[in-house]
Design a protein around this motif. Structure first.
Motif, PDB file in Angstrom:
ATOM      1  N   ASP A 100      31.009  34.809  34.913  1.00  0.00           N
ATOM      2  CA  ASP A 100      31.381  33.475  34.705  1.00  0.00           C
ATOM      3  C   ASP A 100      30.146  32.868  34.062  1.00  0.00           C
ATOM      4  O   ASP A 100      30.196  31.892  33.178  1.00  0.00           O
ATOM      5  CB  ASP A 100      31.577  32.951  36.293  1.00  0.00           C
ATOM      6  N   ARG A 111      36.815  25.227  33.817  1.00  0.00           N
ATOM      7  CA  ARG A 111      36.819  26.054  35.137  1.00  0.00           C
ATOM      8  C   ARG A 111      37.861  26.718  35.198  1.00  0.00           C
ATOM      9  O   ARG A 111      37.774  28.181  35.361  1.00  0.00           O
ATOM     10  CB  ARG A 111      36.529  25.036  36.331  1.00  0.00           C
ATOM     11  N   ARG A 114      37.473  29.735  32.520  1.00  0.00           N
ATOM     12  CA  ARG A 114      36.614  30.788  32.931  1.00  0.00           C
ATOM     13  C   ARG A 114      37.177  31.545  34.066  1.00  0.00           C
ATOM     14  O   ARG A 114      36.920  32.812  33.995  1.00  0.00           O
ATOM     15  CB  ARG A 114      35.398  29.832  33.157  1.00  0.00           C
ATOM     16  N   VAL A 118      37.362  35.663  33.428  1.00  0.00           N
ATOM     17  CA  VAL A 118      36.542  36.329  34.621  1.00  0.00           C
ATOM     18  C   VAL A 118      37.699  37.641  35.214  1.00  0.00           C
ATOM     19  O   VAL A 118      37.393  38.852  35.150  1.00  0.00           O
ATOM     20  CB  VAL A 118      35.978  35.746  35.860  1.00  0.00           C
TER      21      VAL A 118
END
Length: 285
Positions: A100, A111, A114, A118
């Motif tokens: 992250d 967010r 991401r 990930v």
């Protein structure tokens, strides 16, 4: 064919030692492998292409951008994925936090975006189950796989991998080959390795370095045939200084001059690499 990487007359020194001298190299799409002994200049070249180092002289263009220009260098870094020999991974982060953090540096600001990224890259390297584990608790092979995951964040166009299979077990090495062969269909992948079997399995092209210069540039098959007519099998232990080793069937495999009772055998990429290094060393000497 348009070049993704175009290097002209690149030189790099560390103090008085010349590591790369006047290198010309072009790389297009697909998977290209770099082979060479320690100190040959492979890592230095990769660091220059990854914008970690600046060459002393020469010109470099990567994806049409000039790393010497500040604005173009920033744009280029957004499109590069880089696995150095010793990736800097923060031990107090969890695996997911490490990825992250890199995603933030790659300017993935959302967010949810991401989180999805990930999950994607950890799945690519089979680390999903370790997402909540602290980096400092990972095994060496897991740390290497995390380094590869970090290099894949933000779906880069140019992927630079320095000794990517170090510490990987056979199963993970096969998984890595599957991943890289797939990426090579649409991206530019440049990897440095000491594993000739990885080059034979993955690379459409291989460049062999010695003493800061490219001494071979061709396909893995063409590299193998550098040893054509110079690889032998014999039942007797060879005399002299030729390269040889005992195989599992009790015979000796010899790369070089014909031993007594030697029978010629088909060369491998490793044979061609060993013979090429031997030939270039003789020329240097």
């Amino acid at each position: 064919m348009e070049l993704a990487v175009d290097v002209r007359a690149l030189t790099k020194r560390y103090g008085q030692k010349r590591v790369i001298g006047g290198l010309d190299l072009g790389v297009s799409s697909g998977v290209t492998g770099l082979l060479g002994p320690n100190g040959a200049g492979k890592t230095t070249l990769l660091r220059c292409l990854a914008t970690v180092l600046a060459p002393d002289t020469g010109e470099v263009r990567v994806l049409g951008l000039d790393p010497a220009d500040h604005a173009q260098r920033a744009a280029l870094r957004r499109r590069i994925g880089y696995l150095p020999q010793d990736p800097e991974l923060y031990g107090h982060f969890t695996v997911a936090q490490m990825v992250d953090y890199i995603a933030i540096l790659k300017e993935l600001t959302g967010r949810r975006e991401r989180l999805d990224e990930v999950r994607r890259v950890l799945a690519e390297v089979d680390l999903s189950a370790q997402a909540a584990v602290k980096v400092k608790k990972l095994s060496g092979g897991m740390r290497q796989r995390l380094g590869i995951a970090v290099a894949l964040v933000a779906d880069p166009d140019f992927i630079i991998l320095d000794e990517p299979t170090v510490g990987l077990d056979p199963e993970q090495r096969m998984r890595f080959r599957t991943l890289i062969s797939r990426l090579g269909e649409t991206k530019v992948v440049l990897l440095s390795t000491h594993q000739t079997e990885d080059v034979a399995a993955l690379c459409e092209r291989v460049v062999v370095f010695r003493a800061g210069a490219a001494v071979f540039d061709g396909t893995p098959d063409e590299l193998a045939w550098q040893a054509e007519g110079k690889v032998w099998s014999t039942v007797s232990r060879p005399a002299g200084s030729e390269v040889f080793w005992r195989t599992v069937d009790g015979r000796y495999r010899v790369v070089g001059g014909r031993p007594q009772d030697g029978q010629v055998v088909e060369p491998t990429v490793e044979d061609g690499y060993l013979r090429l290094l031997s030939d270039t060393q003789e020329k240097i000497s």
